[in-house]
Scaffold this active site. Structure first.
Site, PDB file in Angstrom:
ATOM      1  N   CYS A   2      11.743  28.304   5.443  1.00  0.00           N
ATOM      2  CA  CYS A   2      10.522  28.122   4.686  1.00  0.00           C
ATOM      3  C   CYS A   2       9.992  29.492   4.320  1.00  0.00           C
ATOM      4  O   CYS A   2      10.445  30.495   4.855  1.00  0.00           O
ATOM      5  CB  CYS A   2       9.459  27.423   5.521  1.00  0.00           C
ATOM      6  SG  CYS A   2      10.013  25.870   6.222  1.00  0.00           S
ATOM      7  N   TRP A  74      11.475  23.949   3.422  1.00  0.00           N
ATOM      8  CA  TRP A  74      12.838  23.443   3.381  1.00  0.00           C
ATOM      9  C   TRP A  74      12.953  22.638   4.662  1.00  0.00           C
ATOM     10  O   TRP A  74      12.987  23.207   5.752  1.00  0.00           O
ATOM     11  CB  TRP A  74      13.810  24.609   3.353  1.00  0.00           C
ATOM     12  CG  TRP A  74      15.227  24.242   3.116  1.00  0.00           C
ATOM     13  CD1 TRP A  74      15.773  23.728   1.987  1.00  0.00           C
ATOM     14  CD2 TRP A  74      16.304  24.387   4.038  1.00  0.00           C
ATOM     15  NE1 TRP A  74      17.118  23.562   2.146  1.00  0.00           N
ATOM     16  CE2 TRP A  74      17.473  23.949   3.390  1.00  0.00           C
ATOM     17  CE3 TRP A  74      16.412  24.836   5.353  1.00  0.00           C
ATOM     18  CZ2 TRP A  74      18.718  23.951   4.008  1.00  0.00           C
ATOM     19  CZ3 TRP A  74      17.641  24.843   5.964  1.00  0.00           C
ATOM     20  CH2 TRP A  74      18.786  24.404   5.291  1.00  0.00           C
ATOM     21  N   ASN A 100       7.492  28.570   9.795  1.00  0.00           N
ATOM     22  CA  ASN A 100       8.896  28.694   9.393  1.00  0.00           C
ATOM     23  C   ASN A 100       9.709  28.780  10.675  1.00  0.00           C
ATOM     24  O   ASN A 100       9.481  29.679  11.479  1.00  0.00           O
ATOM     25  CB  ASN A 100       9.068  29.980   8.559  1.00  0.00           C
ATOM     26  CG  ASN A 100      10.516  30.345   8.334  1.00  0.00           C
ATOM     27  OD1 ASN A 100      11.380  29.469   8.285  1.00  0.00           O
ATOM     28  ND2 ASN A 100      10.804  31.614   8.210  1.00  0.00           N
ATOM     29  N   GLY A 101      10.632  27.832  10.872  1.00  0.00           N
ATOM     30  CA  GLY A 101      11.447  27.848  12.087  1.00  0.00           C
ATOM     31  C   GLY A 101      11.517  26.464  12.703  1.00  0.00           C
ATOM     32  O   GLY A 101      11.240  25.464  12.033  1.00  0.00           O
ATOM     33  N   GLU A 477      36.024  33.100  -1.852  1.00  0.00           N
ATOM     34  CA  GLU A 477      34.675  33.352  -2.354  1.00  0.00           C
ATOM     35  C   GLU A 477      34.477  32.677  -3.721  1.00  0.00           C
ATOM     36  O   GLU A 477      33.416  32.117  -3.996  1.00  0.00           O
ATOM     37  CB  GLU A 477      34.433  34.870  -2.429  1.00  0.00           C
ATOM     38  CG  GLU A 477      33.111  35.307  -3.023  1.00  0.00           C
ATOM     39  CD  GLU A 477      31.876  34.783  -2.306  1.00  0.00           C
ATOM     40  OE1 GLU A 477      31.980  34.207  -1.202  1.00  0.00           O
ATOM     41  OE2 GLU A 477      30.786  34.913  -2.881  1.00  0.00           O
ATOM     42  N   LYS A 481      31.535  29.959  -4.362  1.00  0.00           N
ATOM     43  CA  LYS A 481      30.539  30.102  -5.435  1.00  0.00           C
ATOM     44  C   LYS A 481      30.517  28.830  -6.272  1.00  0.00           C
ATOM     45  O   LYS A 481      29.462  28.308  -6.594  1.00  0.00           O
ATOM     46  CB  LYS A 481      30.865  31.283  -6.367  1.00  0.00           C
ATOM     47  CG  LYS A 481      30.593  32.664  -5.870  1.00  0.00           C
ATOM     48  CD  LYS A 481      29.139  33.072  -5.866  1.00  0.00           C
ATOM     49  CE  LYS A 481      28.473  32.734  -4.580  1.00  0.00           C
ATOM     50  NZ  LYS A 481      28.627  33.557  -3.431  1.00  0.00           N
ATOM     51  N   GLU A 484      29.002  25.747  -4.350  1.00  0.00           N
ATOM     52  CA  GLU A 484      27.585  25.795  -3.993  1.00  0.00           C
ATOM     53  C   GLU A 484      26.658  25.625  -5.184  1.00  0.00           C
ATOM     54  O   GLU A 484      25.592  25.045  -5.046  1.00  0.00           O
ATOM     55  CB  GLU A 484      27.219  27.008  -3.126  1.00  0.00           C
ATOM     56  CG  GLU A 484      27.365  28.360  -3.741  1.00  0.00           C
ATOM     57  CD  GLU A 484      27.061  29.517  -2.754  1.00  0.00           C
ATOM     58  OE1 GLU A 484      26.286  29.333  -1.805  1.00  0.00           O
ATOM     59  OE2 GLU A 484      27.607  30.612  -2.964  1.00  0.00           O
ATOM     60  N   HIS A 500      52.106  23.466   1.526  1.00  0.00           N
ATOM     61  CA  HIS A 500      51.947  22.747   2.792  1.00  0.00           C
ATOM     62  C   HIS A 500      50.887  21.656   2.718  1.00  0.00           C
ATOM     63  O   HIS A 500      50.356  21.244   3.743  1.00  0.00           O
ATOM     64  CB  HIS A 500      51.642  23.743   3.918  1.00  0.00           C
ATOM     65  CG  HIS A 500      52.755  24.727   4.112  1.00  0.00           C
ATOM     66  ND1 HIS A 500      53.887  24.424   4.835  1.00  0.00           N
ATOM     67  CD2 HIS A 500      52.939  25.979   3.622  1.00  0.00           C
ATOM     68  CE1 HIS A 500      54.702  25.461   4.800  1.00  0.00           C
ATOM     69  NE2 HIS A 500      54.160  26.416   4.062  1.00  0.00           N
ATOM     70  N   LYS A 597      18.606  30.333   0.948  1.00  0.00           N
ATOM     71  CA  LYS A 597      19.072  31.728   0.897  1.00  0.00           C
ATOM     72  C   LYS A 597      19.370  32.270   2.296  1.00  0.00           C
ATOM     73  O   LYS A 597      20.397  32.884   2.512  1.00  0.00           O
ATOM     74  CB  LYS A 597      18.005  32.586   0.221  1.00  0.00           C
ATOM     75  CG  LYS A 597      18.397  34.048   0.080  1.00  0.00           C
ATOM     76  CD  LYS A 597      19.371  34.228  -1.042  1.00  0.00           C
ATOM     77  CE  LYS A 597      19.894  35.637  -1.151  1.00  0.00           C
ATOM     78  NZ  LYS A 597      21.218  35.643  -1.796  1.00  0.00           N
TER      79      LYS A 597
END
Ligand code: G6P
Length: 602
Positions: A2, A74, A100-101, A477, A481, A484, A500, A597
């Site tokens: 948050c 969030w 926040n937490g 990566e 990207k 997400e 395989h 983030k």
């Protein structure tokens, strides 16, 4: 996850707070709310939805008062809805707070408070804090003592902003394992989860440490220890980031802006570390046992680091996700171990836990971090900063390439000390690293072609990314990207693995992106691309060799670059593919669904 912003001064608090919340939305954006205080008491407006929706729906910009606290959420405990949005208050409505937490022991506290007759309105862990302070206030002589008594009963991570109706001249902010920074102004003061939230007003900041709280009035600030209540001496730091750096500078999205900032960021990462790298390299060159710990994109940087260290220093670092390391490596770490933690935010819960574990075993801890003053920098013995500036887009871009710069510089310097590579080759690498910003600039000119390529891919369901050697992390990566931000299923793998299993998934038209820098396995990779093509895959190849033309349906032509430096420029087209696909599919690339983030909870 948050964001918190608090203000006390002469301005209408709601205006400062709404601006701050907009800049903190990258920390969470499922709901938001504000509490302000004036002589009549506290005023709370909140709800589910983005800040801009709430400005209209609950009129956040017409709240009275010159002090207040805002929150963008969030969700962790309790679904995102109007009631669970912060701020939360006690039964009397005189105490309100944002958090926040995660409060780990909120269940027993809530039960106890329910028995004592407290009335809960939300499903959040946060609300117990307001009632707990209310309860302590019944016996404590003053609010601050009640606050301290209540907070020392909590287990878990929390950054809090607290306002009390009967103390109209002050606000309280508390930090324990979630970020919080004070902004010191003239006749006004601020507090926030992150500096850009108030950077427009002041760049003089004080980073709180775990177990500390701050009392701010419009003209004063004081930081104290939560357990003892004693004053803690803190220095004011000046932040050099301009507000413009933290804003979009005319780009449609932060992510695109940040992709384009890479030439400059890479330069800053090189020059910002030139003096430090030799010193740090000397300090760590003696360690044979090395672990690289990180999460997400930073983990992929760690994987590139592994190839660099293997090739140049002839030492093999173990690369582990911090979430695994913290539980599985306890018995393997000792005072002869070096742990390199890579983290953009410096606040990722798992990475911090891995670092703390390493410290508890007397290992040497080096952190590669972007956010100045973040928790990781305080745990680490040594910190190297990526100097990428604030990164607002949730998907990491410039912080990744700058992490790679530091790992490259370190590997080169350690190789010099250990004499594990030819001096001429190391000199050449270092020289060519200085050209990488220009190489990246030239790749950014391919943007329009990549956007057109993305047009042709936008209806695809799956995309595969392959590479070999140091190209493997780039493939991983690229896939990360894509998934997400575009929400297309993507898999990254080493090309040798194709046969395989994943080859069974390749059918007519499935895109296969091959990361094909020069190197000793390029011919093998070309063979793999051919195999995929024979199964109908649509091949998109990133590389510079002439031979690639034969196997590529689309060739993204790269300028020539040393193999060991290729991870930096080669990821750029993959970032752009993901960005354009996200936009073409109607997604907001800066705020992917379900992601945040910095992941400050486990
Ligand atoms: C989140 C972010 C990623 C980031 C990862 C690790 O998942 O969305 O972009 O790579 O956390 O974060 P850190 O701050 O530790 O690098």
């Amino acid at each position: 996850m948050c964001g918190i912003i608090g203000y006390i001064g002469e301005r209408p608090a709601c205006e400062v707070i709404v601006k701050g919340l907009r800049r903190l939305e990258y920390r969470g954006y499922d709901s938001a709310g504000i509490v302000t205080g004036d002589l009549k008491g506290l005023h709370i407006r909140k709800g589910a939805g983005r800040i801009d929706e709430l400005v209209k729906r609950v009129d956040l910009l017409s709240m009275p008062g010159n002090r207040g606290i805002g929150h963008t959420r969030w969700a962790t405990h309790g679904v995102p809805n109007d009631i669970n949005a912060h701020p939360h208050s006690d039964c009397t409505g005189k105490i309100a707070l944002v958090h926040n937490g995660i409060i780990e022991n909120y269940e027993p506290i809530r039960r106890e408070l329910l028995e004592k007759g407290h009335n809960f309105r939300s499903d959040t862990d946060t609300e117990v804090i307001a009632h707990l302070i209310e309860e302590e206030l019944k016996t404590a002589g003053d609010f601050e003592t009640a606050l301290r008594r209540a907070l020392t009963k909590l287990k878990g991570s929390f950054a809090l902003g607290i306002i009390y109706a009967d103390e109209p001249d002050r606000l309280y902010f508390v930090r324990n394992e979630s970020p919080l920074v004070l902004g010191i102004g003239e006749g006004e003061n601020f507090a926030a989860s992150d500096v850009p939230a108030f950077l427009e007003y002041t760049n003089r900041v004080i980073f709180l440490d775990d177990g500390e709280y701050a009392v701010i009035t419009k003209d004063s600030w004081e930081v104290k220890n939560l357990k003892t209540g004693e004053r803690v001496e803190k220095g004011i730091q000046t932040i050099e980031w301009s507000l413009e750096m933290a804003e979009k500078s005319g780009y449609p999205h932060f992510m695109l802006k940040e992709i384009y900032e890479q030439p400059k960021a890479i330069k800053d990462a090189i020059y910002g570390n030139l003096e430090l790298i030799p010193k740090v390299a000397r300090e760590i060159a003696g360690y044979e046992k090395m672990y690289f710990v990180a999460m997400g994109t930073s983990y992929h940087a760690a994987l590139v680091g592994k190839y660099l260290f293997q090739r140049l220093t002839k030492r093999v670092p173990v690369v582990e996700e911090a979430s695994e390391f913290r539980y599985e490596f306890e018995d393997l770490v000792d005072d002869k171990t070096l742990v390199i933690a890579i983290t953009q935010s410096g606040e990722t819960a798992d990475t911090l836990a891995a670092m703390k574990l390493a410290k508890s075993k007397d290992a040497k801890v080096l952190a590669i971090v972007n956010v100045v003053g973040s928790m990781a920098t305080r745990i680490a013995d040594i910190t190297l900063y990526t100097h990428a500036g604030p990164e607002i887009g949730v998907a990491a871009t410039k912080t990744y390439t700058t992490q790679l710069v530091i790992l490259t510089l370190l590997a080169i310097e350690i190789a010099r000390i250990l004499k594990t590579a030819e001096k001429e080759f190391l000199d050449l690498l270092e020289k060519e690293l200085n050209n990488v910003p220009d190489i990246v600039s030239s790749i950014l000119e391919l943007n329009e072609g990549i956007r057109e390529l993305a047009e042709n891919l936008k209806e695809k369901r799956d995309v595969f990314y392959i590479g070999r050697g140091i190209g493997v992390p780039t493939a991983l990566e690229g896939a990360l990207k894509l998934k997400e931000i575009s929400y297309i299923h993507a898999e990254g793998l080493s090309a040798g693995e194709l046969k395989h299993g994943p080859l069974a998934l390749l059918e007519e038209g499935v895109p296969l992106v091959a990361v094909a820098p020069p190197g000793k396995t390029l011919n093998k990779l070309i063979g793999n691309i051919e195999e995929a093509k024979a199964r109908g895959a649509r091949t998109i190849v990133v590389g510079s060799s002439e031979e690639l033309k034969r196997v590529a349906d689309t060739l993204i032509a790269m300028p020539p670059v040393e193999e060991l430096l290729s991870p930096i420029p080669y990821v750029i087209p993959l970032q752009l593919i993901a960005y354009h696909l996200a936009v073409l599919r109607g997604n907001d690339p800066d705020k992917p669904r379900n992601l945040a983030k910095s992941v400050t909870v486990e």
